[in-house]
Design a protein around this motif. Structure first.
Motif, short mmCIF file in Angstrom:
data_model
loop_
_atom_site.label_atom_id
_atom_site.label_comp_id
_atom_site.label_asym_id
_atom_site.label_seq_id
_atom_site.Cartn_x
_atom_site.Cartn_y
_atom_site.Cartn_z
N ALA A 406 0.79 -1.30 -0.02
CA ALA A 406 0.01 -0.04 -0.14
C ALA A 406 0.97 1.21 -0.02
CB ALA A 406 -1.03 -0.15 1.30
N HIS A 407 1.94 1.12 0.35
CA HIS A 407 3.02 2.43 0.39
C HIS A 407 3.92 2.48 -0.69
CE1 HIS A 407 1.86 2.44 4.57
NE2 HIS A 407 2.26 1.37 4.89
N MET A 408 3.66 1.62 -1.73
CA MET A 408 4.30 1.60 -3.14
C MET A 408 4.15 3.00 -3.68
SD MET A 408 6.58 -0.93 -3.61
CE MET A 408 6.50 -0.57 -5.29
N ARG A 409 3.07 3.66 -3.52
CA ARG A 409 2.76 4.96 -4.01
C ARG A 409 3.88 5.95 -3.66
NH1 ARG A 409 -3.92 6.00 -3.93
NH2 ARG A 409 -4.30 5.41 -5.62
N LEU A 410 3.79 6.18 -2.24
CA LEU A 410 4.94 7.03 -1.82
C LEU A 410 6.32 6.79 -2.37
CD1 LEU A 410 3.46 7.27 1.93
CD2 LEU A 410 2.72 8.65 -0.14
N LEU A 411 6.66 5.40 -2.13
CA LEU A 411 8.05 5.27 -2.60
C LEU A 411 8.24 5.57 -4.10
CD1 LEU A 411 10.86 3.81 -2.26
CD2 LEU A 411 9.42 1.66 -3.04
N THR A 412 7.18 5.31 -4.90
CA THR A 412 7.47 5.39 -6.44
C THR A 412 7.49 7.14 -6.68
OG1 THR A 412 5.97 3.60 -6.92
CG2 THR A 412 6.21 5.22 -8.58
N MET A 413 6.62 7.88 -5.74
CA MET A 413 6.76 9.44 -6.07
C MET A 413 7.97 9.65 -5.70
SD MET A 413 3.83 10.18 -7.37
CE MET A 413 3.77 8.80 -8.27
N GLY A 414 8.54 9.25 -4.50
CA GLY A 414 9.98 9.82 -4.11
C GLY A 414 10.95 9.26 -5.03
N VAL A 415 10.93 8.08 -5.56
CA VAL A 415 11.95 7.74 -6.57
C VAL A 415 12.01 8.35 -7.94
CG1 VAL A 415 12.68 5.76 -8.33
CG2 VAL A 415 12.18 5.32 -5.76
N ILE A 416 10.50 8.80 -8.52
CA ILE A 416 10.60 9.50 -9.70
C ILE A 416 11.17 10.67 -9.54
CG2 ILE A 416 8.85 10.44 -11.02
CD1 ILE A 416 7.28 8.16 -10.89
N LEU A 417 10.67 11.56 -8.41
CA LEU A 417 11.18 12.79 -8.08
C LEU A 417 12.80 13.01 -7.79
CD1 LEU A 417 10.59 15.69 -7.42
CD2 LEU A 417 10.27 15.12 -5.01
N LEU A 418 13.58 11.89 -7.40
CA LEU A 418 15.06 11.75 -7.22
C LEU A 418 15.60 11.54 -8.75
CD1 LEU A 418 15.53 9.43 -4.10
CD2 LEU A 418 16.01 12.10 -4.18
N LEU A 419 14.79 10.86 -9.35
CA LEU A 419 15.40 10.42 -10.97
C LEU A 419 15.44 11.63 -11.64
CD1 LEU A 419 14.20 6.91 -11.49
CD2 LEU A 419 16.35 7.28 -10.97
N VAL A 420 14.29 12.42 -11.54
CA VAL A 420 14.22 13.67 -12.38
C VAL A 420 15.11 14.77 -11.88
CG1 VAL A 420 12.42 15.44 -12.96
CG2 VAL A 420 11.75 12.97 -13.16
N LEU A 421 15.38 14.73 -10.64
CA LEU A 421 16.08 15.74 -10.29
C LEU A 421 17.59 15.49 -10.29
CD1 LEU A 421 14.46 16.81 -6.51
CD2 LEU A 421 14.48 18.36 -8.74
N ARG A 422 17.93 14.47 -10.59
CA ARG A 422 19.39 13.81 -10.72
C ARG A 422 19.72 13.79 -12.23
NH1 ARG A 422 23.36 13.14 -12.45
NH2 ARG A 422 25.26 11.80 -12.02
N PHE A 423 18.97 13.68 -13.18
CA PHE A 423 18.95 13.40 -14.54
C PHE A 423 18.58 14.44 -15.26
CE2 PHE A 423 19.47 8.93 -12.83
CZ PHE A 423 20.85 8.90 -13.12
N SER A 424 17.51 15.20 -14.86
CA SER A 424 16.68 16.30 -15.77
C SER A 424 16.36 17.22 -14.64
CB SER A 424 15.67 15.83 -16.64
OG SER A 424 15.32 16.79 -17.22
N PRO A 425 17.12 17.79 -13.85
CA PRO A 425 16.80 18.55 -12.94
C PRO A 425 15.66 19.94 -13.28
CG PRO A 425 19.18 19.25 -13.51
CD PRO A 425 18.97 17.98 -14.19
N ARG A 426 15.85 20.46 -14.54
CA ARG A 426 14.74 21.41 -14.86
C ARG A 426 13.55 20.63 -15.38
NH1 ARG A 426 17.36 24.38 -19.46
NH2 ARG A 426 15.71 25.88 -19.12
N GLY A 427 13.27 19.39 -15.19
CA GLY A 427 12.03 18.84 -15.51
C GLY A 427 12.14 17.95 -16.87
N LEU A 428 11.18 17.04 -17.06
CA LEU A 428 11.15 16.65 -18.43
C LEU A 428 10.91 17.35 -19.70
CD1 LEU A 428 8.67 13.74 -17.57
CD2 LEU A 428 11.08 13.60 -17.66
N ILE A 429 10.34 18.71 -19.65
CA ILE A 429 10.11 19.62 -20.87
C ILE A 429 10.69 21.01 -19.94
CG2 ILE A 429 8.79 20.68 -22.54
CD1 ILE A 429 6.96 18.49 -22.01
N PRO A 430 12.00 21.14 -20.03
CA PRO A 430 12.52 22.46 -19.17
C PRO A 430 11.97 23.72 -19.77
CG PRO A 430 14.27 21.03 -20.03
CD PRO A 430 12.81 20.46 -20.70
N GLU A 431 12.07 24.87 -19.28
CA GLU A 431 11.66 26.09 -19.35
C GLU A 431 12.90 26.54 -20.49
OE1 GLU A 431 11.04 30.53 -17.59
OE2 GLU A 431 11.99 28.80 -16.31
N LYS A 432 12.16 27.30 -21.58
CA LYS A 432 13.38 27.94 -22.68
C LYS A 432 14.16 28.99 -21.78
CE LYS A 432 10.60 27.10 -26.77
NZ LYS A 432 10.03 27.71 -27.89
#
Length: 432
Positions: A406-432
């Motif tokens: 039941a707690h996989m939601r929280l784990l997944t959101m945390g992992v996604i946030l960490l991955l994006v901040l690590r490999f694409s810190p400005r987001g998937l579609i960055p600001e120009k």
């Protein structure tokens, strides 16, 4: 949009289609509707943070005001409650507002000193007791009218779709009050202030039964689309569904969800177009200049506080519209469901993942995170069952892992946030 954005949106479409083909189209359309509403809310937060750098963690309060607007606008009035104490409640609220306005006006006309403080306290104290005397009697009378079914004043009985702009107006009014008092604060203090005021709004919704039944909830809210049972009782609809090889019950559910999808998509497209026009306008360039360097912008003659107030009101209004849409989709107002996890943390994850400062990124983040939020509950349990398949029955570790699904939601959101901040810190579609 650039090619990267097009491909990411195409991937999002494929994920929803994949859900429809592998699970059910009801699930796919539910995810689509939830994603469209989340994208609207993410647009509002992106307007505040991505465009102006305002750290608002009171999203939950503005969303709740949008939900309240659905009740106040679309629910029929309760005549017995109005006769018992409705006018007295309105008179009490008017007296309270008049007391505050009079005290503020009098204070502004008096010179600083002990006399001004004494007069202000006297006026507020005297007005408070009169307000409570009138208001409390009306509330008690209203809440005593058939509390199991009503016990509140009801609304205006107007079409429910009108509650969406009303939700935006309510949220905008609250944002104006908050902004006038809190926008002069530093960003961390602004976050604390907005969070505290959001909690106050939720507290009022939970405890003022005369307003929207409190924790007893308002169920059976009107809908802008037909009811499934009405469609199933329609001979023409049943004939068309049968001709398409669909069960009428399933077809009616899909029809209703598609109706919501078209309405939500129309609102999202309209707000996205307006947001893009604002972003590329001189006003948008000025807001980005203020965000990047307030001191320089102020030195050029820009009223930073006034511009912050503008964008804070606009972003909050969009969150209010999204809150009204969500309550309309749910068909009920449930104050206890307004949790910070759902309406604050989750929306901020959407904006950060999608790309702060980019409206298309906010929309993509809203759709993607909404999809994952819904589907991880299903995939999380399947994943835990897979990794525990080889463990002996009765194993304490196996039981613990399965219970933790039941707690996989929280784990997944945390992992996604960490991955994006690590490999694409400005987001998937960055600001120009």
């Amino acid at each position: 949009m650039n090619m990267r954005a097009v491909l990411l949106f195409a991937l999002m479409v494929l994920l929803i289609l994949f859900t429809g083909f592998t699970s059910s189209w009801n699930s796919a359309l539910f995810i689509l509707n939830f994603g469209l509403i989340s994208a609207v809310m993410a647009l509002g937060v992106n307007l505040q943070w991505g465009l102006a750098g305002l750290f608002n963690v009171g999203i939950m309060g503005f969303t709740a005001l949008g939900g309240l607007a659905v009740v106040l606008t679309s629910v029929p009035p309760v005549p017995e409650a109005w006769e018992a104490g409705g006018l007295r409640v309105i008179a009490g609220l008017a007296l309270g507002s008049l007391t505050l306005a009079t005290a503020i006006y009098t204070r502004s006309k008096m010179a600083m000193g002990n006399a001004r403080a004494a007069v202000t306290l006297l006026m507020l104290g005297f007005g408070f007791f009169i307000y409570r005397y009138v208001f409390d009697g009306g509330v008690e009378a209203v809440e005593s009218i058939n509390p199991a079914q009503t016990g509140y004043l009801g609304g205006l009985g107007l079409p429910v779709i009108l509650s969406w702009p009303v939700g935006g107006l309510l949220a905008a009014g609250a944002a104006w009050i908050i902004g006038k008092t809190a926008l002069g604060l530093r960003s961390d203090y602004l976050a604390i202030a907005t969070l505290g005021i959001a909690e106050i709004i939720i507290f009022i919704l939970k405890n003022e039964d005369w307003l929207a039944r409190g924790v007893k909830n308002v169920v059976g809210l009107p809908r802008p689309v037909p009811y499934e049972i009405d469609l199933q009782n329609s001979a023409s609809f049943v004939e068309r569904a049968t001709g398409l090889g669909l069960d009428p019950t399933t077809a009616s559910s899909l029809y209703v969800k598609l109706g919501y999808s078209f309405l939500f998509a129309a609102v999202l497209i309209l707000l996205l177009v307006l947001s893009q026009l604002a972003l590329s306008s001189p006003w948008g360039r000025m807001m980005r200049a203020i965000r990047d360097n307030e001191v320089a912008a102020e030195a050029m003659g820009k009223d930073v506080t006034a511009r912050h107030l503008q964008v804070f009101i606009l972003g909050s209004a969009i969150c209010g519209i999204a809150g009204a849409m969500l309550t309309t989709l749910d068909g009920q107002l449930t104050p206890t469901s307004y949790q910070p996890l759902r309406f604050t943390f989750l929306i901020w994850v959407m904006v950060i993942v999608g790309g702060s400062g980019n409206n298309y990124g906010a929309v993509l983040g809203g759709m993607l995170v909404a999809f994952l939020w819904v589907q991880v509950e299903v995939y999380g349990l399947a994943f835990m069952q897979l990794i525990t398949a080889g463990m002996a029955d009765g194993s304490a570790l196996k039981a613990h892992l399965l219970d933790s699904a039941a707690h996989m939601r929280l784990l997944t959101m945390g992992v996604i946030l960490l991955l994006v901040l690590r490999f694409s810190p400005r987001g998937l579609i960055p600001e120009k």
